[in-house]
Design a protein around this motif. Structure first.
Motif, PDB file in Angstrom:
ATOM      1  N   GLU A  56       8.599 -29.979 -12.147  1.00 55.59           N
ATOM      2  CA  GLU A  56       7.780 -29.707 -10.963  1.00 55.59           C
ATOM      3  C   GLU A  56       8.611 -29.047  -9.863  1.00 55.59           C
ATOM      4  N   TYR A 260      -3.780 -30.397 -14.723  1.00 63.65           N
ATOM      5  CA  TYR A 260      -2.661 -29.779 -14.020  1.00 63.65           C
ATOM      6  C   TYR A 260      -2.275 -28.514 -14.784  1.00 63.65           C
ATOM      7  N   SER A 269      -7.627 -24.992 -13.274  1.00 63.67           N
ATOM      8  CA  SER A 269      -6.473 -25.892 -13.232  1.00 63.67           C
ATOM      9  C   SER A 269      -5.621 -25.549 -12.017  1.00 63.67           C
ATOM     10  N   ASP A 271      -1.640 -26.536  -9.842  1.00 63.67           N
ATOM     11  CA  ASP A 271      -0.466 -27.360  -9.615  1.00 63.67           C
ATOM     12  C   ASP A 271      -0.638 -28.012  -8.245  1.00 63.67           C
ATOM     13  N   CYS A 272       0.354 -28.782  -7.797  1.00 58.40           N
ATOM     14  CA  CYS A 272       0.141 -29.599  -6.591  1.00 58.40           C
ATOM     15  C   CYS A 272      -0.171 -28.753  -5.362  1.00 58.40           C
ATOM     16  N   ALA A 333      -2.539 -33.107  -7.794  1.00 62.86           N
ATOM     17  CA  ALA A 333      -2.337 -32.617  -9.160  1.00 62.86           C
ATOM     18  C   ALA A 333      -0.959 -33.094  -9.592  1.00 62.86           C
ATOM     19  N   ILE A 340      -5.945 -33.988 -12.400  1.00 61.53           N
ATOM     20  CA  ILE A 340      -6.053 -34.264 -10.965  1.00 61.53           C
ATOM     21  C   ILE A 340      -6.664 -35.651 -10.788  1.00 61.53           C
TER      22      ILE A 340
END
Length: 357
Positions: A56, A260, A269, A271-272, A333, A340
């Motif tokens: 990440e 995610y 989808s 990511d954070c 996420a 999520i």
């Protein structure tokens, strides 16, 4: 032929050495025949969690390089367009100077200043022409315009070359960061593959339960968003029912259960930081692409003053971000392989919160 001598039996000492060697070899062979011990679920989980966290971090760096690449590409396109327009203007000026030269040739011959301008670098013309006093008054403005245009063109070309070089450098960094993400995710998967069938089944069952929970949360999103602000929900204060914060939270709830996806910003989808950016866009607010930059997109909010819609950040390097929804919880996420979800903000190393304007 002589008689063959019968070999003498080995001594006790030699027998002891041979017996020890054979026994040791048998033990070694037996040990090498055994497979490596199956890793425990706890040890694999610890290593996988660490690899996913590192992945990440790489994802956020990748996103940063990607955003910079897009900016540089836009700059390069703009500068190259400017260079093309400058070259067109320069060609037009040269055409006009050529017409002047043609007219002079038909009359009294080509003026040395015009000839010099047509035959040499315009940037060097001014100094040489001034020294030789070859610029007649009728052509001064045109020649000066050509010189200035050539100077701008040279500057634009130099700027374009520098931007393209920087773009190449960022592109290389982007590719390297992508390899880092893929490598860590592959290592995590390899560790999971070493688990026993029973442990893999246990993990699959846990993930299925998480997906079912996320689906139930998503189904309840519309109901939660429609509740009155003064009537608390079952798990804490209700989300705001109007305004920008309500739009942010409503969007976040609608994404529950979606997977995610690293370096993804939706709609299927996220990511954070892709999720938080999309939620704010749904409310008409543009924020930065990556979590470290989102940390600077608004004033810091004390933990006791958190409100639904605020951005909450985690880890020392601010590589994870979520959307606060009230009651000490957020929607975020999480990582590759997960969906999520709703999670207490106390579940991760909390660093602070921001409320973008």
């Amino acid at each position: 032929m002589g008689k063959r001598r019968k070999p003498s039996p080995p001594s006790r000492a030699r027998l002891a050495v041979l017996t020890t060697a054979v026994a040791g070899g048998a033990v070694f062979a037996a040990g090498s025949a055994h497979a490596e011990p199956t890793p425990t679920l706890a040890s694999v989980k610890e290593q996988v969690d660490k690899l996913n966290e590192e992945a990440e971090q790489s994802v956020e760096r990748y996103n940063g390089f990607q955003a910079k690449q897009q900016t540089l590409q836009a700059d390069a396109n703009r500068i190259q367009d400017k260079v093309a327009r400058g070259q067109e203007a320069m060609n037009e000026l040269r055409t006009r100077l050529g017409a002047v030269a043609g007219e002079q040739y038909r009359t009294n011959g080509i003026d040395p200043g015009v000839q010099l301008m047509l035959d040499s670098d315009p940037a060097a013309y001014l100094e040489r022409a001034a020294a030789q006093n070859q610029v007649v008054e009728g052509q001064t403005a045109l020649l000066k315009q050509a010189r200035d245009e050539q100077r701008r063109l040279d500057q634009d070309r130099a700027e374009a070359a520098a931007t393209l070089a920087q773009l190449d450098s960022v592109g290389a960094a982007l590719g390297e960061e992508k390899k880092q993400v893929q490598s860590r995710l592959a290592q995590a998967q390899a560790l999971l593959n070493k688990l026993s069938a029973a442990d893999r089944a246990r993990i699959n069952a846990q993930e299925s339960a998480e997906k079912a929970k996320a689906a139930a949360q998503q189904a309840a999103a519309a109901d939660r968003a429609s509740r009155s602000a003064d009537r608390p929900a079952a798990d804490g204060p209700a989300a705001p029912t109007s305004g920008r914060a309500a739009d942010i939270v409503k969007f976040a709830y609608a994404q529950l259960g979606k997977p995610y996806g690293w370096s993804r910003t939706g709609p299927d989808s996220f990511d954070c930081s892709g999720l938080t950016g999309a939620a704010y866009r749904a409310a008409g607010v543009k924020i930065s692409r990556i979590s470290q930059d989102q940390w600077n997109d608004g004033p810091r909010i004390a933990r006791g003053d958190l409100q639904p819609g605020d951005l909450v950040f985690f880890y020392d390097d601010i590589h994870h971000v979520g959307i606060y929804i009230g009651d000490g919880k957020m929607i975020h996420a999480p990582r590759t392989g997960k969906n999520i979800e709703v999670l207490p903000i106390a579940a991760m190393p909390y660093m602070g919160a921001v409320r973008p304007a």
